[in-house]
Design a protein around this motif. Sequence first.
Motif, short mmCIF file in Angstrom:
data_model
loop_
_atom_site.label_atom_id
_atom_site.label_comp_id
_atom_site.label_asym_id
_atom_site.label_seq_id
_atom_site.Cartn_x
_atom_site.Cartn_y
_atom_site.Cartn_z
N GLN A 157 0.82 -1.20 0.00
CA GLN A 157 0.00 0.00 0.00
C GLN A 157 0.85 1.26 0.00
OE1 GLN A 157 -2.81 -1.69 -1.06
NE2 GLN A 157 -3.69 0.17 -0.20
N ARG A 160 2.15 1.92 -3.47
CA ARG A 160 1.09 2.41 -4.37
C ARG A 160 0.92 3.93 -4.29
NH1 ARG A 160 -1.36 -1.55 -6.94
NH2 ARG A 160 -1.60 -3.61 -5.99
N ASN A 161 1.42 4.53 -3.23
CA ASN A 161 1.33 5.98 -3.07
C ASN A 161 2.53 6.71 -3.68
OD1 ASN A 161 -1.14 6.01 -1.66
ND2 ASN A 161 -0.10 5.49 0.26
N VAL A 193 4.29 -4.54 -7.79
CA VAL A 193 3.69 -3.22 -7.56
C VAL A 193 4.70 -2.11 -7.83
CG1 VAL A 193 4.15 -3.04 -5.07
CG2 VAL A 193 2.13 -1.96 -6.02
N GLU A 196 4.43 -1.51 -11.50
CA GLU A 196 3.15 -0.91 -11.85
C GLU A 196 3.10 0.59 -11.55
OE1 GLU A 196 0.40 -4.90 -11.02
OE2 GLU A 196 0.41 -3.23 -9.59
N THR A 197 3.81 1.04 -10.53
CA THR A 197 3.68 2.43 -10.10
C THR A 197 4.82 3.34 -10.56
OG1 THR A 197 4.76 1.95 -7.98
CG2 THR A 197 2.36 1.75 -8.05
#
Length: 249
Positions: A157, A160-161, A193, A196-197
């Motif tokens: 999480q 993801r930021n 992730v 992805e980011t």
Amino acid sequence: MIKAERQDLILEHLLKDKKVLLDQISKVLKVSEDTVRRDIKELSDKGLLKAVRGGAIQRSSIPVHFKDRQHIDVPYKKIIAEKVLEYIKPGMVLLVDSGTSALAVVSNLPKDIALTVVTNSFPVASILEDHEKIEVLFIGGMLNKVSFSTTGYETIQAIRNIRADLCLLGICSIDLNLGVTGAEYEDSLIKRVMVETSKCTIALSTSDKLGTSDSFYICAANSLNIIITEADPKSVNLSAYVDAGIEIR
């Protein structure tokens, strides 16, 4: 030809070409594709190769534990680290994973460069302690004692930021068809992730990892923007990766 001889020849072809195709090897061995398929399954069950649709590819032989990986291919990792430096510009936000190749890059960063480094790796954070102009954002989570990094829901999480300019991704295995894969489940989720980011992902990979596969999927090969190896791109046949839209250095 008895089964043991067939399987030895399959492994010999695999060592030479990094892959075995059912239709081709069955003609070489003068047996049916079903027979070769059974041989490949037995070899896969023994951990000697990775069975895939239509044949087999090499299974990655890289040790999982960070302490073991840290002392493998050290001169190659130094070459990779030097190549990466030209992509790192002052003011960037770097997302750095827990791979030993990524650690080699961080270890070679100029002392006067101003960056923000986001990482879940304890060794990476420790190396940057002496870099006064680099801000370090350490991502918390559950300690993974195999990779010396944090993993789990909180880590994912937090990543993801972040919208990093550049992701430095240590690689276990890359295959154009099977994608980028890893040997450790939790670590593979983190790498996924990160890709992805990030605006741009650089895969740090010794050339022997190309054309190999591990158990846990990270991303498609063409999700990578750049692959940097220790080899001279002109000296090895990496045209298939270039054709897939990946820059090779």
